[in-house]
Scaffold this active site. Structure first.
Site, PDB file in Angstrom:
ATOM      1  N   TYR A  32      34.157  67.607  23.120  1.00 47.20           N
ATOM      2  CA  TYR A  32      34.028  69.059  23.105  1.00 47.20           C
ATOM      3  C   TYR A  32      34.093  69.617  24.518  1.00 47.20           C
ATOM      4  O   TYR A  32      33.975  68.897  25.503  1.00 47.20           O
ATOM      5  CB  TYR A  32      32.721  69.485  22.433  1.00 47.20           C
ATOM      6  CG  TYR A  32      31.478  69.229  23.263  1.00 47.20           C
ATOM      7  CD1 TYR A  32      30.851  70.276  23.950  1.00 47.20           C
ATOM      8  CD2 TYR A  32      30.927  67.953  23.371  1.00 47.20           C
ATOM      9  CE1 TYR A  32      29.713  70.050  24.716  1.00 47.20           C
ATOM     10  CE2 TYR A  32      29.795  67.727  24.127  1.00 47.20           C
ATOM     11  CZ  TYR A  32      29.188  68.776  24.795  1.00 47.20           C
ATOM     12  OH  TYR A  32      28.072  68.550  25.563  1.00 47.20           O
TER      13      TYR A  32
ATOM     14  N   LYS B 171      33.059  63.571  27.514  1.00 51.07           N
ATOM     15  CA  LYS B 171      32.243  64.655  26.940  1.00 51.07           C
ATOM     16  C   LYS B 171      32.280  64.557  25.409  1.00 51.07           C
ATOM     17  O   LYS B 171      32.870  65.386  24.713  1.00 51.07           O
ATOM     18  CB  LYS B 171      32.730  66.017  27.433  1.00 51.07           C
ATOM     19  CG  LYS B 171      31.692  67.131  27.283  1.00 51.07           C
ATOM     20  CD  LYS B 171      32.132  68.367  28.026  1.00 51.07           C
ATOM     21  CE  LYS B 171      31.175  69.533  27.813  1.00 51.07           C
ATOM     22  NZ  LYS B 171      29.852  69.299  28.430  1.00 51.07           N
TER      23      LYS B 171
ATOM     24  N   GLU C  30      21.402  62.723  35.564  1.00 47.04           N
ATOM     25  CA  GLU C  30      21.745  64.133  35.320  1.00 47.04           C
ATOM     26  C   GLU C  30      20.806  64.689  34.269  1.00 47.04           C
ATOM     27  O   GLU C  30      19.947  63.978  33.730  1.00 47.04           O
ATOM     28  CB  GLU C  30      23.193  64.264  34.863  1.00 47.04           C
ATOM     29  CG  GLU C  30      23.494  63.541  33.563  1.00 47.04           C
ATOM     30  CD  GLU C  30      24.975  63.599  33.189  1.00 47.04           C
ATOM     31  OE1 GLU C  30      25.694  64.465  33.718  1.00 47.04           O
ATOM     32  OE2 GLU C  30      25.392  62.789  32.348  1.00 47.04           O
TER      33      GLU C  30
ATOM     34  N   LEU D  96      28.475  63.178  33.825  1.00 45.12           N
ATOM     35  CA  LEU D  96      29.632  63.986  33.468  1.00 45.12           C
ATOM     36  C   LEU D  96      30.147  64.690  34.725  1.00 45.12           C
ATOM     37  O   LEU D  96      29.358  65.207  35.519  1.00 45.12           O
ATOM     38  CB  LEU D  96      29.248  65.026  32.416  1.00 45.12           C
ATOM     39  CG  LEU D  96      30.382  65.909  31.918  1.00 45.12           C
ATOM     40  CD1 LEU D  96      31.338  65.105  31.047  1.00 45.12           C
ATOM     41  CD2 LEU D  96      29.833  67.095  31.144  1.00 45.12           C
TER      42      LEU D  96
END
Length: 288
Positions: free
Chosen positions: A33, A149, A182, A207
């Site tokens: 996505y 992702k 993250e 990411l």
């Protein structure tokens, strides 16, 4: 006005929008996505988001559902039909519909595409940024390819829920060596005592955030130095400032990590500057 979604070639009211029960995104999280900001009628950083979409699909060996230009037209059509000038557009591509089997379908299937849009008042995010947010830290229990992702976000969901139950807004994942990777839906940053911005290198462990990349360009324009290196939770708690970045939050100051106050407990000047200057460096393309 009824919300409109795009589902596999059709623009439908949200109440009528649905996917097949054998869609592999539903059964295996076999899909990816992207989320793009919509600001004042412009689509923000479309080129970079679609490039990352192609990368994620390529890593999973899923074909693009259509060319970039056609996909851009679909995004704009959904935005226009929903009359959204400020908000976010969400697009999801899965491997498609096939009888349930873990391996790829033996017969080629068409990738499935869903696009939705959500309006959001930018003043709400600005108000949160005025106070800053609290975060918690959790062991990183995700798979090793978070650079893709993917829609497989269960660890992120559980981390967000843990943050909410702790009275925080975000959770930072921490690796086995004690270094921050993250956030559950953000990239993590700190500012050292001498004003250097630090964020983890964008390898397979995090990411490669689009907002993160634009913030780096913004920092360079402001004469700020960025170091891509790992940092520990303890270093973050001692930092001058901390903040997170994401398309849905831009640059969001962090004022508390677990039970520790960051800096003086108020949003710092560097995060505030980066947030204020962000759209000077982001790509903006009219929706039309």
């Amino acid at each position: 006005m009824a919300r409109i979604a795009y589902v596999n070639g059709r623009y439908l009211p949200m109440t009528d929008a649905s996917v097949n029960v054998e869609d592999r995104g539903y059964q295996f999280a076999d899909g990816v996505y992207e989320v793009c900001e919509i600001r004042k009628g412009d689509l923000i950083d479309e080129t970079r988001h679609l490039a990352r979409l192609e990368y994620s699909l390529g890593e999973l060996r899923i074909a693009m559902p259509m060319g970039r230009a056609a996909l851009g037209m679909v995004l704009r059509q959904v935005i226009r039909r929903n009359r959204v000038r400020n908000g976010y557009v969400y697009l999801q591509v899965t491997r498609g519909v096939a009888p349930r089997d873990h391996a790829f379908p033996t017969r080629p299937v068409r990738p499935a595409l869903v696009v939705t849009v959500k309006p959001l008042d930018p003043a709400l995010g600005a108000a949160v940024a005025e106070d800053g947010i609290a975060i918690i830290t959790l062991p990183d229990n995700r798979w090793e390819r978070v650079d893709i992702k993917t829609v497989g976000l269960l660890p992120n969901v559980l981390a967000k829920q843990a943050a909410r139950e702790a009275g925080a807004r975000e959770a930072w994942f921490v690796d086995a060596d004690g270094f921050v990777t993250e956030g559950a839906s953000t990239n993590a940053w700190i500012v050292t005592g001498d004003g250097v911005l630090v964020t983890r290198p964008a390898d397979h462990g995090i990411l490669r955030g689009i907002t993160r990349a634009v913030v780096m360009e913004t920092a360079a324009a402001e004469g700020l130095r960025v170091e891509e290196r790992a940092f520990t939770v303890e270093e973050a708690k001692r930092a001058r400032e901390a903040f997170v970045t994401a398309a849905t939050q831009l640059v969001m100051p962090v004022v508390r990590i677990d039970e520790a106050t960051v800096g003086n407990g108020k949003p710092g000047s560097i995060a505030a500057t980066l947030r204020a200057r962000f759209h000077d460096h982001a790509e903006a393309a009219p929706v039309g």
